[in-house]
Write an enzyme that holds these catalytic residues in place. Structure first.
Site, mmCIF file in Angstrom:
data_model
loop_
_atom_site.group_PDB
_atom_site.id
_atom_site.type_symbol
_atom_site.label_atom_id
_atom_site.label_comp_id
_atom_site.label_asym_id
_atom_site.label_seq_id
_atom_site.Cartn_x
_atom_site.Cartn_y
_atom_site.Cartn_z
ATOM 1 N N LYS A 102 -70.647 63.354 55.934
ATOM 2 C CA LYS A 102 -71.122 63.810 54.611
ATOM 3 C C LYS A 102 -69.975 64.262 53.713
ATOM 4 C CE LYS A 102 -74.712 66.898 52.693
ATOM 5 N NZ LYS A 102 -75.746 67.898 53.066
ATOM 6 N N VAL A 143 -83.977 71.143 50.351
ATOM 7 C CA VAL A 143 -84.627 72.423 50.050
ATOM 8 C C VAL A 143 -84.913 72.548 48.550
ATOM 9 C CG1 VAL A 143 -83.821 73.717 52.057
ATOM 10 C CG2 VAL A 143 -82.351 73.594 50.044
ATOM 11 N N GLU A 159 -81.359 64.341 58.243
ATOM 12 C CA GLU A 159 -80.044 64.975 58.460
ATOM 13 C C GLU A 159 -80.182 65.975 59.621
ATOM 14 O OE1 GLU A 159 -79.190 67.310 54.983
ATOM 15 O OE2 GLU A 159 -77.118 67.744 55.551
ATOM 16 N N CYS A 203 -78.207 63.571 52.233
ATOM 17 C CA CYS A 203 -78.810 64.625 51.415
ATOM 18 C C CYS A 203 -78.110 64.856 50.081
ATOM 19 C CB CYS A 203 -78.910 65.907 52.233
ATOM 20 S SG CYS A 203 -80.239 66.990 51.638
HETATM 21 C C1 ACM Z 1 -78.574 69.322 51.685
HETATM 22 O O1 ACM Z 1 -77.603 68.646 51.342
HETATM 23 N N1 ACM Z 1 -78.901 69.441 52.947
HETATM 24 C C2 ACM Z 1 -79.411 69.988 50.677
#
Ligand code: ACM
Length: 264
Positions: free
Chosen positions: A110, A170, A38, A143
């Site tokens: 996203k 993370v 990402e 992510c």
């Molecule tokens: C994330 O969605 N970058 C944790």
């Protein structure tokens, strides 16, 4: 086919360096499909939306996507990569699919923004689309989409063999959770994460966990890397495995779903 990931360690704001590092790693990899993290070109922790707007690139027209298209053509590889996409004065946390002959094939924005991303990015407005790249059908999610099983399910129901999953993880849960996403949909998943840390906002140091991985439809972790090294890996996979949705002769993960009882 050979599918893989590049785990990188981007330096915030240094788009050209980050892109050239990724390109070098793609060129060194023998793969038909490769997934990058990402926001691979910019880094992750924007201080504000203006900063993101400034570093983002217009759909299909910026430095990162141009270099990825060149690389796809030269290396005959399909590439999925996460990047900041500018549309007017909005910025999306997006992922692109580029191909050797096709150039830009698709963009996914996203859907499920994580934490302070909500202050920076516009929430995604694209569908969870699936693309036929010849040797496989692929879909993209980014992510934190992992924690919403509907994202992977939608891609699988639309025919994805491989879920390409650019990430900047993370929290520790995702690598294990993606094993379940693969099992419950009987698809391959490729999570490409980054390493390193960013502490551009006082009191909010982010450490990225690495652990990029490829998981098979039966949940086998074909390979998971560590949290310290930038590296690319690719593996021979048999896409046919993702087209058998039965887990016993009498159980099929798609047709057994009791949609009639799923009234919310
Ligand atoms: C994330 O969605 N970058 C944790």
């Amino acid at each position: 086919m050979k599918a893989g990931f590049i785990q990188t360690s981007p330096i915030f704001g240094r788009v050209r360096e980050n892109v050239e590092d990724a390109v070098k790693r793609i060129r060194a990899l023998d793969a038909d499909l490769v997934v990058l993290p990402e926001l691979f070109s910019t880094g992750y922790q924007f201080r504000n939306r203006a900063e993101a707007l400034n570093l983002a690139e217009d759909t299909g027209a910026g430095y990162a996507v141009t270099r990825l298209m060149d690389t796809a053509r030269d290396m005959k590889v399909y590439i999925v990569a996460g990047l900041a996409e500018r549309v007017g004065n909005r910025v999306y946390n997006s992922s692109v699919l580029v191909g050797p002959r096709e150039g830009l094939i698709g963009t996914y924005r996203k859907a499920h923004l994580f934490w302070n991303e909500k202050k920076i990015f516009a929430a995604g407005d694209t569908d969870f689309d699936v693309y036929d790249i010849g040797k496989a059908r692929v879909g993209m999610m980014i992510c934190f989409d992992w924690i919403f099983p509907e994202a992977a399910r939608t891609l699988a129901l639309k025919g994805a063999d491989i879920i390409c999953h650019p990430s900047n993880l993370v929290l520790p849960y995702c690598p294990q959770a993606m094993i379940t996403r693969s099992i419950e949909n009987r698809v391959f998943s490729i999570t490409a994460n980054r390493i390193g840390s960013e502490g551009r906002i006082r009191g909010r140091n982010l450490k990225f966990i690495g652990q990029s991985q490829i998981v098979a439809p039966d949940g086998t972790v074909i390979f998971r890397t560590g949290g310290r090294k930038a590296e690319g890996k690719s593996f021979e996979i048999s896409v046919k495995e993702a087209r058998r949705k039965n887990i016993t002769p009498l159980n099929n993960v798609f047709t057994d779903r009791r949609i009639d009882l799923f009234n919310l």
